[in-house]
Design a protein around this motif. Structure first.
Motif, mmCIF file in Angstrom:
data_model
loop_
_atom_site.group_PDB
_atom_site.id
_atom_site.type_symbol
_atom_site.label_atom_id
_atom_site.label_comp_id
_atom_site.label_asym_id
_atom_site.label_seq_id
_atom_site.Cartn_x
_atom_site.Cartn_y
_atom_site.Cartn_z
ATOM 1 N N VAL A 28 53.411 77.635 74.438
ATOM 2 C CA VAL A 28 54.635 78.183 74.995
ATOM 3 C C VAL A 28 55.590 77.070 75.411
ATOM 4 O O VAL A 28 56.791 77.182 75.254
ATOM 5 N N TYR A 29 55.097 75.970 75.951
ATOM 6 C CA TYR A 29 55.965 74.867 76.346
ATOM 7 C C TYR A 29 55.373 73.552 75.872
ATOM 8 O O TYR A 29 54.193 73.446 75.588
ATOM 9 N N GLN A 30 56.254 72.572 75.788
ATOM 10 C CA GLN A 30 55.833 71.237 75.364
ATOM 11 C C GLN A 30 56.449 70.222 76.325
ATOM 12 O O GLN A 30 57.636 70.284 76.629
ATOM 13 N N LYS A 31 55.657 69.307 76.828
ATOM 14 C CA LYS A 31 56.155 68.243 77.709
ATOM 15 C C LYS A 31 56.905 67.235 76.847
ATOM 16 O O LYS A 31 56.462 66.893 75.754
ATOM 17 N N VAL A 32 58.080 66.788 77.327
ATOM 18 C CA VAL A 32 58.882 65.818 76.585
ATOM 19 C C VAL A 32 59.205 64.630 77.483
ATOM 20 O O VAL A 32 59.279 64.757 78.703
ATOM 21 N N ARG A 33 59.387 63.481 76.857
ATOM 22 C CA ARG A 33 59.791 62.275 77.584
ATOM 23 C C ARG A 33 61.316 62.220 77.573
ATOM 24 O O ARG A 33 61.946 62.468 76.550
ATOM 25 N N VAL A 34 61.907 61.899 78.735
ATOM 26 C CA VAL A 34 63.361 61.908 78.882
ATOM 27 C C VAL A 34 63.801 60.563 79.448
ATOM 28 O O VAL A 34 63.213 60.058 80.406
ATOM 29 N N ILE A 48 61.022 74.478 76.304
ATOM 30 C CA ILE A 48 60.541 75.862 76.389
ATOM 31 C C ILE A 48 61.524 76.765 75.631
ATOM 32 O O ILE A 48 62.716 76.761 75.930
ATOM 33 N N ASP A 49 61.025 77.477 74.695
ATOM 34 C CA ASP A 49 61.838 78.435 73.926
ATOM 35 C C ASP A 49 63.137 77.818 73.413
ATOM 36 O O ASP A 49 64.216 78.399 73.547
ATOM 37 N N GLY A 50 63.056 76.615 72.863
ATOM 38 C CA GLY A 50 64.222 75.976 72.255
ATOM 39 C C GLY A 50 65.162 75.287 73.223
ATOM 40 O O GLY A 50 66.223 74.807 72.830
ATOM 41 N N LYS A 51 64.817 75.234 74.511
ATOM 42 C CA LYS A 51 65.664 74.580 75.517
ATOM 43 C C LYS A 51 64.862 73.500 76.219
ATOM 44 O O LYS A 51 63.665 73.648 76.450
#
Length: 185
Positions: A28-34, A48-51
């Motif tokens: 459902v969600y993916q952790k991303v590095r920012v 999450i869901d394209g955002k």
């Protein structure tokens, strides 16, 4: 023996359900590095869901939380100019230097209670240079001029001047702008 097999079967079923829900949650969600201005945000973000969602407190702006569930992020334009006498500078030689900073703030959308300027040396040591409490009635643009500052540039490298604001008199300061200068031999 029959009771032991039942316990084993119940444990296998429970662990299977837990593992399945973890796999489902991961899809459902993916952790991303920012990154923001060359620095990685410590908490990162989530896709999450394209955002992409990121922690509001980590984006170098003044974050104001209200009881009604609203979040305001103030990120005005801030220009920091450094003067030695009447001469503007962006590089310095090692040693003590007397200077002033002139900070122009524009596009401010809400009242604030205070500003401050600090410096961070190449080793990460932070020193507050000057601050001012504001009456909250400032316009959407204003100038903050520091007193004359004497600072010892002890090591070569990049020095970061940070401009901070706070929303309330007893609130915490938040970084809203930086200027980097280089100290040379």
């Amino acid at each position: 023996m029959n009771k032991r097999w039942r316990k084993v079967a119940v444990c296998v079923l429970a662990f299977s359900l837990m593992g399945g829900s973890v796999l489902f949650a991961d899809s459902v969600y993916q952790k991303v590095r920012v990154w923001s201005n060359g620095k990685e945000l410590s908490d990162g973000g989530y896709f999450i869901d394209g955002k992409t969602y990121i922690p509001a407190r980590e984006i170098d702006g003044l974050v104001i939380w209200s009881d009604s569930g609203k979040v305001k992020i103030l990120k005005p334009n801030v220009h920091i100019s450094l003067f030695k006498g009447d001469t503007i500078f962006g590089k310095v030689k090692l040693g003590k230097l007397k200077f002033r900073a002139l900070c122009q703030v524009d596009s401010l959308t809400d009242d604030i209670a205070g500003v401050k300027l600090s410096i961070t040396d190449p080793s990460g040591n932070v020193k507050d240079l000057d601050s001012s409490d504001l009456d909250g009635g400032q316009e959407d643009n204003f100038w903050f001029s520091t007193k004359e500052i004497t600072y010892d540039f002890k090591e070569k490298g990049k020095y970061r001047f940070g401009f901070y604001m706070k929303a309330t008199r007893n609130g915490d300061y938040a970084l809203v702008s930086e200027k980097v200068i280089t100290a040379l031999d």
